[in-house]
Design a protein around this motif. Structure first.
Motif, PDB file in Angstrom:
ATOM      1  N   ARG A  34      27.795 -22.662  21.120  1.00  0.00           N
ATOM      2  CA  ARG A  34      27.733 -21.396  21.711  1.00  0.00           C
ATOM      3  C   ARG A  34      28.217 -21.685  23.198  1.00  0.00           C
ATOM      4  NH1 ARG A  34      23.958 -19.543  19.628  1.00  0.00           N
ATOM      5  NH2 ARG A  34      22.159 -20.225  21.455  1.00  0.00           N
ATOM      6  N   SER A  35      27.200 -22.650  23.969  1.00  0.00           N
ATOM      7  CA  SER A  35      27.223 -22.718  25.324  1.00  0.00           C
ATOM      8  C   SER A  35      28.084 -24.106  25.793  1.00  0.00           C
ATOM      9  CB  SER A  35      26.053 -22.849  25.936  1.00  0.00           C
ATOM     10  OG  SER A  35      25.071 -23.645  25.193  1.00  0.00           O
ATOM     11  N   LEU A  86      22.464 -35.681  17.100  1.00  0.00           N
ATOM     12  CA  LEU A  86      21.783 -34.724  16.256  1.00  0.00           C
ATOM     13  C   LEU A  86      21.994 -35.018  14.667  1.00  0.00           C
ATOM     14  CD1 LEU A  86      22.575 -31.186  17.769  1.00  0.00           C
ATOM     15  CD2 LEU A  86      20.391 -32.689  17.910  1.00  0.00           C
ATOM     16  N   VAL A  87      23.381 -35.372  14.534  1.00  0.00           N
ATOM     17  CA  VAL A  87      23.619 -35.773  13.009  1.00  0.00           C
ATOM     18  C   VAL A  87      22.958 -37.146  12.596  1.00  0.00           C
ATOM     19  CG1 VAL A  87      25.659 -36.647  11.665  1.00  0.00           C
ATOM     20  CG2 VAL A  87      26.055 -34.784  13.265  1.00  0.00           C
ATOM     21  N   ALA A 145      19.277 -25.231  15.102  1.00  0.00           N
ATOM     22  CA  ALA A 145      19.388 -24.226  16.518  1.00  0.00           C
ATOM     23  C   ALA A 145      19.999 -25.243  17.589  1.00  0.00           C
ATOM     24  CB  ALA A 145      18.003 -24.078  16.626  1.00  0.00           C
ATOM     25  N   GLN A 146      19.651 -26.233  17.677  1.00  0.00           N
ATOM     26  CA  GLN A 146      20.360 -27.054  19.001  1.00  0.00           C
ATOM     27  C   GLN A 146      21.864 -27.072  18.620  1.00  0.00           C
ATOM     28  OE1 GLN A 146      18.562 -30.858  19.769  1.00  0.00           O
ATOM     29  NE2 GLN A 146      16.549 -29.985  19.436  1.00  0.00           N
ATOM     30  N   TRP A 147      22.390 -27.326  17.343  1.00  0.00           N
ATOM     31  CA  TRP A 147      23.545 -27.446  16.783  1.00  0.00           C
ATOM     32  C   TRP A 147      24.465 -25.901  17.366  1.00  0.00           C
ATOM     33  CZ3 TRP A 147      26.927 -31.381  14.585  1.00  0.00           C
ATOM     34  CH2 TRP A 147      28.180 -30.967  14.229  1.00  0.00           C
ATOM     35  N   ARG A 186      11.449 -29.591  12.203  1.00  0.00           N
ATOM     36  CA  ARG A 186      12.574 -30.431  13.134  1.00  0.00           C
ATOM     37  C   ARG A 186      13.853 -30.305  12.671  1.00  0.00           C
ATOM     38  NH1 ARG A 186      14.028 -31.569  17.783  1.00  0.00           N
ATOM     39  NH2 ARG A 186      15.061 -33.447  18.136  1.00  0.00           N
ATOM     40  N   LEU A 187      14.342 -30.152  11.347  1.00  0.00           N
ATOM     41  CA  LEU A 187      15.603 -29.683  10.635  1.00  0.00           C
ATOM     42  C   LEU A 187      16.016 -28.599  11.253  1.00  0.00           C
ATOM     43  CD1 LEU A 187      17.448 -31.726   9.236  1.00  0.00           C
ATOM     44  CD2 LEU A 187      16.886 -30.657   7.252  1.00  0.00           C
TER      45      LEU A 187
END
Length: 450
Positions: free
Chosen positions: A198-199, A162-163, A191-193, A185-186
Motif C-alpha cells: 500500500r505505502s 518477510l518471505v 499485515a506488513q506485506w 507472527r505469521l
C-alpha cells in the motif's frame, strides 16, 4: 524607509555566538574567520552608524549605540555570518538527500532577502554561492530518480526478508511449534506485506508475483500443519475425556459413603489418577473437574459434619482434661522430682481415662502435658548429676589442687614483698586473688552437690 536601529544590548564581546550551522557530510563555516572577512565589507562611524559596501555603493544597515565602531561593525558582520551559515545548512541538506525543490525554494527566498538585509558582509559573493546552490539543487532531480530506483530494490529485499521468515515458520517441527505465537507472527508478516504494497514502492510485476507465490505457499503449509496437529490433539483430548469420565463416575459413586477413613484415601488415589491422565478439551476438562470436585465436596462435607458431631460429644472430656492440665502445671517449677513424679503419674492415669477431646484442642492439650513431663525429666537429670560420685570426686580433687596452688602463690607473694619490687608484688597478688576466686566458686559447686 528609515534604517532600523537595534535596541541597546550587551557589548558584542559578552554576547553568545550564533549557533554554527549543522554539518551533514558537507563543509562548514569557520565562524571567527568569516566574521573577520565580513567586516572588510563595511564601515561604522563614531556615532555607531553602520554601512555595508555593495557594488552599487554604501547602504546603511543600522546603528549600534554605546559601542565602538569596531564593536558595531562586528555586530552586523555576525548577522551576515548567520545568513552565510543558513546557506551552508541548505547545502548540507541537499548533500544529505533533501528534495531538490525544497532547497531551491529556501535558497531563492534567502537570496531575495539579501538586497535589504541589515548585515555587513560579502553580499555579492553570498548571492553567487546561492546561485550555485540553486543550480545544483535543480540538477538533483535525476539523482533522486536513481535513488527511487534504489528504494525499489530495497523494498524487494524487505519483502524477501518477510518471505524467508514466513518460510522458516512453516518449516518448523509441528511438535515444537508454539502455535499461538507463530500464528500471530505469521499474521503480523501478512499485515506488513499489505502495508508495503500500500505505502511502499511498486515492485516490477514479475518480482511481486514470485515473492507473493512463495509467501502464500508458506502460509498454506503452516495452516496445513496446524490442522493436522490439532486433529491429533483432538484424539488425545478424547482419550483424556474417556479416562476422566471414568474417574468422575467412581468419585460420584463414593460420595455417599460413611467409611470416612478408607474413602478419604480412595479420593486421594483418584486425584493422583486425574493428574496422570491426558487433558481433555478445555470445555470438557472444566466440566469434568467441576463434577469431580462436587463429588468430593459431598463426601468431605459429610465427613466434616461427622467430625463436628464427635467434637461436640468430646467437649465434656475437654473440661476434665483442662482441670487435669491445671493440676499438672501447678507442679512447676519442680523442686522435689520424686514427689512431682508421683503426682504426675496419677494425673496421667486420669488423663487417659478422660478420653478424647475435640480435634482442634488436641495439640493444645497434649503439648501442655508434654511440657510438664519434659520439666520433670529435666529435674530428674539435674538431681542425678548432683549425686554423681564421679562429679563429686572431680570437684574434690580440683579443690585440693587449688589449695596447694594458693599456698605456693602466698609464698611467692611474701618473697616479692621482701624484695621490694612493686611490679612483682602486683603480679603475684593478682594471680593469688584469681586463684582464690576460682577456689571459692568450686567450693560453692561442691556444696550444692552435697
Amino acid at each position: 524607509m528609515s534604517t532600523p536601529t537595534p535596541k541597546p544590548t550587551p557589548r558584542p564581546s559578552s554576547l553568545p555566538r550564533p549557533q554554527a550551522a549543522q554539518v551533514v557530510n558537507a563543509s562548514h563555516i569557520d565562524h571567527d574567520a568569516e566574521v573577520a572577512r565580513a567586516v572588510t565589507h563595511g564601515r561604522a562611524d563614531s556615532d555607531g552608524n553602520v554601512f555595508v559596501t555593495t557594488p552599487e555603493g554604501e547602504r546603511a544597515v543600522g546603528q549600534y549605540p554605546d559601542a565602538t565602531p569596531e564593536e558595531a561593525l562586528e555586530y552586523f558582520a555576525k548577522k551576515y555570518v548567520e545568513l552565510a551559515e543558513s546557506a551552508v545548512l541548505l547545502r548540507n541538506r541537499l548533500s544529505a538527500g533533501a528534495p531538490g525543490r525544497e532547497v531551491v525554494s529556501a535558497a531563492k527566498t534567502l537570496q531575495e532577502s539579501l538586497p535589504e538585509a541589515n548585515v555587513v558582509g560579502d553580499l555579492k559573493g553570498l548571492s553567487a554561492t546561492l546561485d550555485t546552490l540553486i543550480s545544483d539543487a535543480e540538477s538533483t532531480e535525476s539523482r533522486q530518480a536513481a535513488r527511487a530506483q534504489a528504494a525499489k530494490l530495497a523494498a524487494a529485499e524487505d519483502r524477501e526478508a518477510l518471505v524467508v521468515e514466513a518460510e522458516t515458520l512453516a518449516k518448523q517441527d509441528p511438535s515444537k511449534i508454539q502455535w499461538k505465537q507463530s500464528g500471530a507472527r505469521l499474521r503480523e508478516l501478512f499485515a506488513q506485506w499489505k502495508d508495503m504494497q500500500r505505502s511502499g514502492p511498486r515492485l516490477p510485476r514479475a518480482v511481486d508475483q514470485e515473492l507473493w507465490g512463495r509467501f502464500s505457499q508458506a502460509r498454506n503449509t503452516f495452516e496445513h500443519k496446524r490442522k493436522e496437529f490439532f486433529a491429533e490433539l483432538d484424539k488425545v483430548n478424547a482419550e483424556g475425556k474417556r479416562i476422566k469420565e471414568k474417574i468422575v463416575a467412581e468419585a460420584e459413586s463414593l460420595s455417599a459413603s460413611t467409611d470416612f477413613r478408607t474413602v478419604s484415601q480412595k479420593y486421594k488415589d483418584l486425584m493422583s489418577q486425574w493428574k496422570r491422565a491426558p487433558r481433555a478439551s478445555r470445555k470438557d476438562d472444566d466440566a469434568l473437574w467441576a463434577r469431580f470436585r462436587a463429588a468430593q465436596d459431598v463426601f468431605f462435607s459429610a465427613r466434616d459434619a461427622e467430625n463436628a458431631a464427635l467434637d461436640e460429644e468430646f467437649k465434656g472430656n475437654l473440661v476434665v482434661k483442662e482441670e487435669l492440665l491445671k493440676k499438672a502445671q501447678a507442679l512447676l517449677p519442680i523442686t522435689d522430682p520424686v514427689a512431682a513424679k508421683r503426682e504426675l503419674r496419677t494425673i496421667q492415669d486420669q488423663w487417659e481415662e478422660a478420653g478424647k477431646v475435640p480435634r482442634a484442642d488436641v495439640p493444645r492439650m497434649e503439648n501442655g502435658l508434654r511440657d510438664v513431663e519434659r520439666a520433670l525429666a529435666d529435674a530428674e537429670e539435674a538431681a542425678w548429676q548432683r549425686s554423681n560420685p564421679e562429679t563429686k570426686a572431680r570437684t574434690s580433687g580440683a579443690l585440693s589442687q587449688l589449695d596447694e596452688s594458693i599456698v605456693d602463690l602466698e609464698k611467692k607473694l611474701e618473697v616479692a614483698k621482701a624484695g621490694g619490687d612493686e611490679k612483682t608484688v602486683a603480679e603475684a597478688q593478682e594471680a593469688l586473688d584469681a586463684r582464690r576466686a576460682w577456689r571459692d566458686q568450686l567450693a560453692q559447686t561442691a556444696a550444692e552437690l552435697d
